[in-house]
Design a protein around this motif. Structure first.
Motif, PDB file in Angstrom:
ATOM      1  N   GLY A 131       0.826  -1.199   0.000  1.00 57.09           N
ATOM      2  CA  GLY A 131       0.000   0.000   0.000  1.00 57.09           C
ATOM      3  C   GLY A 131       0.863   1.252   0.000  1.00 57.09           C
ATOM      4  N   SER A 188      -7.262   1.379   4.735  1.00 54.09           N
ATOM      5  CA  SER A 188      -6.422   0.472   3.942  1.00 54.09           C
ATOM      6  C   SER A 188      -5.321   1.273   3.265  1.00 54.09           C
ATOM      7  CB  SER A 188      -7.248  -0.300   2.907  1.00 54.09           C
ATOM      8  OG  SER A 188      -7.706   0.559   1.893  1.00 54.09           O
ATOM      9  N   GLY A 189      -4.282   0.562   2.865  1.00 57.21           N
ATOM     10  CA  GLY A 189      -3.158   1.203   2.208  1.00 57.21           C
ATOM     11  C   GLY A 189      -1.866   1.038   2.975  1.00 57.21           C
ATOM     12  N   GLU A 190      -1.921   0.374   4.126  1.00 57.94           N
ATOM     13  CA  GLU A 190      -0.720   0.133   4.933  1.00 57.94           C
ATOM     14  C   GLU A 190      -0.170  -1.277   4.704  1.00 57.94           C
ATOM     15  OE1 GLU A 190      -1.615   2.783   8.831  1.00 57.94           O
ATOM     16  OE2 GLU A 190      -2.827   0.969   8.621  1.00 57.94           O
ATOM     17  N   ARG A 244      -3.686   9.253  -0.211  1.00 54.77           N
ATOM     18  CA  ARG A 244      -2.363   9.096  -0.822  1.00 54.77           C
ATOM     19  C   ARG A 244      -1.252   9.208   0.209  1.00 54.77           C
ATOM     20  NH1 ARG A 244      -4.591  12.566  -5.134  1.00 54.77           N
ATOM     21  NH2 ARG A 244      -5.329  11.113  -6.714  1.00 54.77           N
ATOM     22  N   GLY A 276      -4.767   3.469  -1.234  1.00 57.27           N
ATOM     23  CA  GLY A 276      -5.048   3.855   0.142  1.00 57.27           C
ATOM     24  C   GLY A 276      -6.490   4.333   0.254  1.00 57.27           C
ATOM     25  N   ARG A 287      -0.547  10.169   4.647  1.00 57.29           N
ATOM     26  CA  ARG A 287      -1.126  10.430   5.962  1.00 57.29           C
ATOM     27  C   ARG A 287      -1.294  11.935   6.148  1.00 57.29           C
ATOM     28  NH1 ARG A 287      -1.260   5.941   8.756  1.00 57.29           N
ATOM     29  NH2 ARG A 287       0.236   4.312   8.292  1.00 57.29           N
ATOM     30  N   LEU A 321       0.844   3.673   1.920  1.00 58.23           N
ATOM     31  CA  LEU A 321       1.137   4.158   3.268  1.00 58.23           C
ATOM     32  C   LEU A 321       2.022   3.186   4.051  1.00 58.23           C
ATOM     33  CD1 LEU A 321      -2.491   5.357   4.027  1.00 58.23           C
ATOM     34  CD2 LEU A 321      -0.599   6.713   3.163  1.00 58.23           C
ATOM     35  N   VAL A 364      -7.325   6.129   8.361  1.00 58.93           N
ATOM     36  CA  VAL A 364      -6.889   5.202   7.321  1.00 58.93           C
ATOM     37  C   VAL A 364      -7.540   3.840   7.541  1.00 58.93           C
ATOM     38  CG1 VAL A 364      -4.898   3.994   6.351  1.00 58.93           C
ATOM     39  CG2 VAL A 364      -4.708   6.406   6.982  1.00 58.93           C
TER      40      VAL A 364
END
Length: 113
Positions: free
Chosen positions: A34, A101-103, A83, A69, A85, A36, A99
């Protein structure tokens, strides 16, 4: 460069799974990353080739699947793309985006023999 230690961790997972699932060689690795996750994909590719040299994954193809993300705006309640944090909500401009998702940084798939 923490990408090197990430690749060392990936190799440890591959070796452990080779013992559990009785495969001898890894031909391909698909990673889901992801935006992030704090990982530079090109640095990861470079490190991967260096770390797996001489191992069961020597010469394996590394495929990176980039995931989007997503976040939930706590002000307007909408699910929005994220996109980076601390970016404001693209819908209402608020800064309370959690957040969702995206990590991700995970092995999605392996091609083995």
């Amino acid at each position: 460069m923490h990408e090197m230690s990430i690749c060392e961790g990936i190799l440890q997972v591959l070796e452990k799974e080779a013992g559990r699932q009785a495969f001898r060689r890894v031909m391909g690795v698909w990673l889901e990353i992801g935006p992030l996750a704090g990982v530079e994909p090109e640095a990861l590719r470079f490190c991967f080739d260096a770390v797996v040299r001489g191992s069961l994954a020597d010469g394996a193809r590394l495929e990176i699947v980039e995931t989007p993300g997503q976040g939930l705006c706590l002000q307007c309640g909408k699910s929005v793309p994220v996109r980076q944090r601390f970016d404001p909500c693209p819908e209402c401009g608020g800064y309370g985006v959690r957040v969702t998702s995206g990590e991700e940084l995970r092995i999605k798939e392996l091609e083995v023999e």
